[in-house]
Motif scaffolding. Structure first.
Motif, PDB file in Angstrom:
ATOM      1  N   VAL A 229       2.765 -12.014   6.493  1.00 42.06           N
ATOM      2  CA  VAL A 229       1.904 -10.846   6.723  1.00 42.06           C
ATOM      3  C   VAL A 229       2.370  -9.684   5.852  1.00 42.06           C
ATOM      4  O   VAL A 229       1.552  -8.941   5.283  1.00 42.06           O
ATOM      5  CB  VAL A 229       1.912 -10.444   8.212  1.00 42.06           C
ATOM      6  CG1 VAL A 229       1.007  -9.237   8.457  1.00 42.06           C
ATOM      7  CG2 VAL A 229       1.491 -11.611   9.089  1.00 42.06           C
ATOM      8  N   LEU A 230       3.679  -9.534   5.731  1.00 41.44           N
ATOM      9  CA  LEU A 230       4.231  -8.466   4.890  1.00 41.44           C
ATOM     10  C   LEU A 230       3.829  -8.675   3.427  1.00 41.44           C
ATOM     11  O   LEU A 230       3.499  -7.721   2.715  1.00 41.44           O
ATOM     12  CB  LEU A 230       5.759  -8.434   5.014  1.00 41.44           C
ATOM     13  CG  LEU A 230       6.464  -7.241   4.370  1.00 41.44           C
ATOM     14  CD1 LEU A 230       6.082  -5.944   5.084  1.00 41.44           C
ATOM     15  CD2 LEU A 230       7.976  -7.429   4.387  1.00 41.44           C
ATOM     16  N   PHE A 231       3.838  -9.935   2.991  1.00 44.96           N
ATOM     17  CA  PHE A 231       3.402 -10.263   1.636  1.00 44.96           C
ATOM     18  C   PHE A 231       1.948  -9.839   1.422  1.00 44.96           C
ATOM     19  O   PHE A 231       1.615  -9.222   0.402  1.00 44.96           O
ATOM     20  CB  PHE A 231       3.553 -11.766   1.394  1.00 44.96           C
ATOM     21  CG  PHE A 231       2.952 -12.246   0.099  1.00 44.96           C
ATOM     22  CD1 PHE A 231       3.666 -12.164  -1.084  1.00 44.96           C
ATOM     23  CD2 PHE A 231       1.658 -12.764   0.066  1.00 44.96           C
ATOM     24  CE1 PHE A 231       3.111 -12.586  -2.284  1.00 44.96           C
ATOM     25  CE2 PHE A 231       1.094 -13.190  -1.119  1.00 44.96           C
ATOM     26  CZ  PHE A 231       1.818 -13.092  -2.300  1.00 44.96           C
ATOM     27  N   LEU A 232       1.079 -10.133   2.386  1.00 45.25           N
ATOM     28  CA  LEU A 232      -0.337  -9.755   2.276  1.00 45.25           C
ATOM     29  C   LEU A 232      -0.493  -8.235   2.234  1.00 45.25           C
ATOM     30  O   LEU A 232      -1.307  -7.701   1.472  1.00 45.25           O
ATOM     31  CB  LEU A 232      -1.128 -10.334   3.448  1.00 45.25           C
ATOM     32  CG  LEU A 232      -1.240 -11.862   3.514  1.00 45.25           C
ATOM     33  CD1 LEU A 232      -2.001 -12.269   4.767  1.00 45.25           C
ATOM     34  CD2 LEU A 232      -1.935 -12.412   2.271  1.00 45.25           C
ATOM     35  N   PHE A 233       0.284  -7.543   3.055  1.00 46.40           N
ATOM     36  CA  PHE A 233       0.214  -6.079   3.095  1.00 46.40           C
ATOM     37  C   PHE A 233       0.578  -5.485   1.741  1.00 46.40           C
ATOM     38  O   PHE A 233      -0.151  -4.633   1.203  1.00 46.40           O
ATOM     39  CB  PHE A 233       1.152  -5.538   4.185  1.00 46.40           C
ATOM     40  CG  PHE A 233       1.314  -4.048   4.159  1.00 46.40           C
ATOM     41  CD1 PHE A 233       0.305  -3.213   4.631  1.00 46.40           C
ATOM     42  CD2 PHE A 233       2.480  -3.474   3.664  1.00 46.40           C
ATOM     43  CE1 PHE A 233       0.456  -1.825   4.594  1.00 46.40           C
ATOM     44  CE2 PHE A 233       2.629  -2.093   3.633  1.00 46.40           C
ATOM     45  CZ  PHE A 233       1.617  -1.270   4.097  1.00 46.40           C
ATOM     46  N   TYR A 234       1.698  -5.921   1.178  1.00 48.18           N
ATOM     47  CA  TYR A 234       2.118  -5.398  -0.117  1.00 48.18           C
ATOM     48  C   TYR A 234       1.163  -5.821  -1.231  1.00 48.18           C
ATOM     49  O   TYR A 234       0.975  -5.089  -2.210  1.00 48.18           O
ATOM     50  CB  TYR A 234       3.541  -5.846  -0.448  1.00 48.18           C
ATOM     51  CG  TYR A 234       4.607  -5.062   0.280  1.00 48.18           C
ATOM     52  CD1 TYR A 234       4.579  -3.671   0.297  1.00 48.18           C
ATOM     53  CD2 TYR A 234       5.661  -5.693   0.934  1.00 48.18           C
ATOM     54  CE1 TYR A 234       5.548  -2.937   0.958  1.00 48.18           C
ATOM     55  CE2 TYR A 234       6.640  -4.971   1.595  1.00 48.18           C
ATOM     56  CZ  TYR A 234       6.577  -3.593   1.604  1.00 48.18           C
ATOM     57  OH  TYR A 234       7.533  -2.866   2.254  1.00 48.18           O
ATOM     58  N   ARG A 235       0.551  -6.994  -1.091  1.00 45.94           N
ATOM     59  CA  ARG A 235      -0.425  -7.445  -2.082  1.00 45.94           C
ATOM     60  C   ARG A 235      -1.631  -6.503  -2.108  1.00 45.94           C
ATOM     61  O   ARG A 235      -2.089  -6.072  -3.174  1.00 45.94           O
ATOM     62  CB  ARG A 235      -0.866  -8.871  -1.747  1.00 45.94           C
ATOM     63  CG  ARG A 235      -1.811  -9.510  -2.748  1.00 45.94           C
ATOM     64  CD  ARG A 235      -1.095  -9.796  -4.050  1.00 45.94           C
ATOM     65  NE  ARG A 235      -2.006 -10.375  -5.014  1.00 45.94           N
ATOM     66  CZ  ARG A 235      -2.167 -11.686  -5.196  1.00 45.94           C
ATOM     67  NH1 ARG A 235      -1.458 -12.553  -4.491  1.00 45.94           N
ATOM     68  NH2 ARG A 235      -2.998 -12.141  -6.109  1.00 45.94           N
ATOM     69  N   VAL A 236      -2.146  -6.167  -0.926  1.00 44.14           N
ATOM     70  CA  VAL A 236      -3.284  -5.240  -0.824  1.00 44.14           C
ATOM     71  C   VAL A 236      -2.901  -3.871  -1.370  1.00 44.14           C
ATOM     72  O   VAL A 236      -3.662  -3.229  -2.108  1.00 44.14           O
ATOM     73  CB  VAL A 236      -3.768  -5.124   0.638  1.00 44.14           C
ATOM     74  CG1 VAL A 236      -4.798  -4.002   0.780  1.00 44.14           C
ATOM     75  CG2 VAL A 236      -4.345  -6.444   1.117  1.00 44.14           C
ATOM     76  N   LEU A 237      -1.704  -3.418  -1.034  1.00 40.46           N
ATOM     77  CA  LEU A 237      -1.246  -2.102  -1.485  1.00 40.46           C
ATOM     78  C   LEU A 237      -1.144  -2.057  -3.010  1.00 40.46           C
ATOM     79  O   LEU A 237      -1.521  -1.061  -3.643  1.00 40.46           O
ATOM     80  CB  LEU A 237       0.116  -1.793  -0.845  1.00 40.46           C
ATOM     81  CG  LEU A 237       0.452  -0.322  -0.598  1.00 40.46           C
ATOM     82  CD1 LEU A 237      -0.524   0.298   0.387  1.00 40.46           C
ATOM     83  CD2 LEU A 237       1.870  -0.191  -0.069  1.00 40.46           C
ATOM     84  N   ASN A 238      -0.663  -3.131  -3.600  1.00 41.40           N
ATOM     85  CA  ASN A 238      -0.551  -3.183  -5.060  1.00 41.40           C
ATOM     86  C   ASN A 238      -1.919  -3.279  -5.731  1.00 41.40           C
ATOM     87  O   ASN A 238      -2.118  -2.773  -6.842  1.00 41.40           O
ATOM     88  CB  ASN A 238       0.329  -4.357  -5.480  1.00 41.40           C
ATOM     89  CG  ASN A 238       1.806  -4.000  -5.452  1.00 41.40           C
ATOM     90  OD1 ASN A 238       2.297  -3.272  -6.298  1.00 41.40           O
ATOM     91  ND2 ASN A 238       2.521  -4.509  -4.452  1.00 41.40           N
ATOM     92  N   GLU A 239      -2.867  -3.937  -5.069  1.00 42.07           N
ATOM     93  CA  GLU A 239      -4.236  -3.963  -5.600  1.00 42.07           C
ATOM     94  C   GLU A 239      -4.819  -2.548  -5.597  1.00 42.07           C
ATOM     95  O   GLU A 239      -5.559  -2.159  -6.508  1.00 42.07           O
ATOM     96  CB  GLU A 239      -5.115  -4.900  -4.766  1.00 42.07           C
ATOM     97  CG  GLU A 239      -4.824  -6.383  -4.970  1.00 42.07           C
ATOM     98  CD  GLU A 239      -5.201  -6.874  -6.355  1.00 42.07           C
ATOM     99  OE1 GLU A 239      -6.000  -6.198  -7.033  1.00 42.07           O
ATOM    100  OE2 GLU A 239      -4.681  -7.926  -6.756  1.00 42.07           O
ATOM    101  N   MET A 240      -4.505  -1.762  -4.559  1.00 40.85           N
ATOM    102  CA  MET A 240      -4.940  -0.368  -4.518  1.00 40.85           C
ATOM    103  C   MET A 240      -4.301   0.423  -5.652  1.00 40.85           C
ATOM    104  O   MET A 240      -4.948   1.291  -6.267  1.00 40.85           O
ATOM    105  CB  MET A 240      -4.583   0.256  -3.165  1.00 40.85           C
ATOM    106  CG  MET A 240      -5.416  -0.247  -2.015  1.00 40.85           C
ATOM    107  SD  MET A 240      -4.992   0.584  -0.467  1.00 40.85           S
ATOM    108  CE  MET A 240      -6.283  -0.033   0.613  1.00 40.85           C
ATOM    109  N   TYR A 241      -3.059   0.117  -5.937  1.00 45.71           N
ATOM    110  CA  TYR A 241      -2.373   0.781  -7.053  1.00 45.71           C
ATOM    111  C   TYR A 241      -3.098   0.498  -8.366  1.00 45.71           C
ATOM    112  O   TYR A 241      -3.277   1.392  -9.203  1.00 45.71           O
ATOM    113  CB  TYR A 241      -0.924   0.297  -7.117  1.00 45.71           C
ATOM    114  CG  TYR A 241      -0.206   0.669  -8.401  1.00 45.71           C
ATOM    115  CD1 TYR A 241       0.182   1.983  -8.647  1.00 45.71           C
ATOM    116  CD2 TYR A 241       0.066  -0.295  -9.362  1.00 45.71           C
ATOM    117  CE1 TYR A 241       0.829   2.321  -9.821  1.00 45.71           C
ATOM    118  CE2 TYR A 241       0.711   0.035 -10.537  1.00 45.71           C
ATOM    119  CZ  TYR A 241       1.088   1.344 -10.761  1.00 45.71           C
ATOM    120  OH  TYR A 241       1.717   1.674 -11.932  1.00 45.71           O
TER     121      TYR A 241
END
Length: 364
Positions: free
Chosen positions: A295-307
């Motif tokens: 879940v943490l991986f998915l969260f950081y993945r979404v955050l990096n896509e926002m970046y």
């Protein structure tokens, strides 16, 4: 690392966690989990920085600095509006700040930092977020590529020193050091005296929240491991869905992980309505054990896509850009343990600032 050294040795003005962390006997389970969570963050960040370095950027045009939006930010400070509202106005203002006017930018940055120390001395995270917002937009507006260089190392070093200075200044304003004259003209001399004092190591341990974050992290993990806090299986993550429903109507409404932890660790505070924050990776552990890393991986993945959205669309200040900046910036609150419901509420409070600012900009 600093916490692991300082906290068990009793450093800190409020060192209640010193005895707690010594009694924990399952570090061999907890430490790898936390190291894996950091590894996920660093690997994804490195991957997305490489991707962003490959983007071809068009020459950025200067935007008209909008003083009215900055005025709305100052008004929101003096009227005590939620921090999310203040950040919303700042995001729009900094997005439209003329990158060619260096003196003007420096002037506004100094005002923002001074106001942050004055109004946010009760919560250092807000000061950190404002500083991070300034550095973030400076990086985006002059973006070529993120790489290691002497210049970037010097900038990082200066930012770190500035960060510590702001934290120390805010702490002095809150009463640390017992200085009689806390006026702006004595800021530097008070800070030097504070650093040279005998209680500085204890005080800075608290100022940087090393004592609390290290202690709460491992105590919360230990509570889950021992069954004091039961596995939640995603209940704390869906709590935002129940925000509009009062607990009087639905008594089984999920508690946040902060509430669960506070109830067990400091019941007297929980009964008053207080909640002690616990970092997001620990909340995921309390829901899914080691599977929380996925879940943490998915969260950081979404955050990096926002970046990536921010980097690509930095010339177009639309709602998608605003949302991306807001979530990337405020994840500092969330990851530290604000709770996903507060993360969502922050965004809901900030939405009107986007539309108000856009209306103001169109009329100028």
């Amino acid at each position: 690392m600093l916490g692991s050294y300082l906290v068990p040795r009793g450093y800190g003005v409020y060192n209640s966690y010193a005895s707690d962390v010594i009694q924990i006997d399952n570090y061999m389970l907890f430490v790898p989990y936390l190291l894996f969570s950091l590894t996920i963050f660093y690997i994804l960040s490195y991957d997305y920085i490489k991707k962003s370095n490959e983007i071809k950027y068009s020459e950025k045009k200067n935007k008209q600095t909008n003083y009215i939006v900055f005025g709305l930010y100052i008004i929101s400070l003096f009227l005590g509006f939620p921090v999310a509202v203040q950040l919303g106005f700042l995001i729009i203002f900094l997005s439209n700040l003329d990158k060619g006017e260096k003196t003007q930018k420096l002037f506004f940055y100094i005002i923002m930092l001074v106001l942050s120390v004055k109004f946010y001395s009760f919560d250092k995270r807000n000061i950190i977020v404002v500083l991070f917002l300034i550095v973030f937009f400076e990086t985006i507006k002059s973006y070529k590529s993120i790489r290691i260089s002497v210049k970037n190392v010097l900038i990082l070093s200066f930012t770190s020193i500035l960060f510590l200075f702001l934290i120390i200044t805010a702490s002095i304003n809150r009463g640390y050091g017992s200085f009689e004259d806390k006026s702006f003209k004595n800021t530097l001399t008070n800070s030097i005296e504070y650093i040279q004092s005998d209680f500085f190591i204890d005080a800075i341990t608290d100022n940087l929240e090393l004592n609390y974050n290290y202690g709460a992290t491992f105590v919360a993990l230990d509570y889950v491991d021992k069954g004091i806090i039961e596995y939640q299986y995603g209940l704390t993550l869906i709590k935002p869905l129940f925000i509009p429903i009062p607990r009087t109507i639905f008594p089984d409404k999920p508690l946040s992980f902060m509430n669960l932890y506070t109830k067990e660790y400091e019941y007297s505070e929980w009964i008053k309505g207080a909640a002690l924050p616990v970092i997001f990776p620990v909340e995921l552990y309390g829901n899914f054990f080691y599977l929380g890393l996925f879940v943490l991986f998915l969260f950081y993945r979404v955050l990096n896509e926002m970046y990536m959205v921010i980097v690509k669309d930095s010339n177009r200040i639309n709602f998608k850009f605003f949302v991306s900046v807001f979530f990337v910036i405020t994840h500092l609150f969330f990851i530290r343990g604000g709770g996903i419901d507060l993360y969502v509420l922050y965004f809901l409070f900030a939405i009107p600032t986007y539309f108000i600012s856009k209306m103001v900009i169109r009329k100028v």
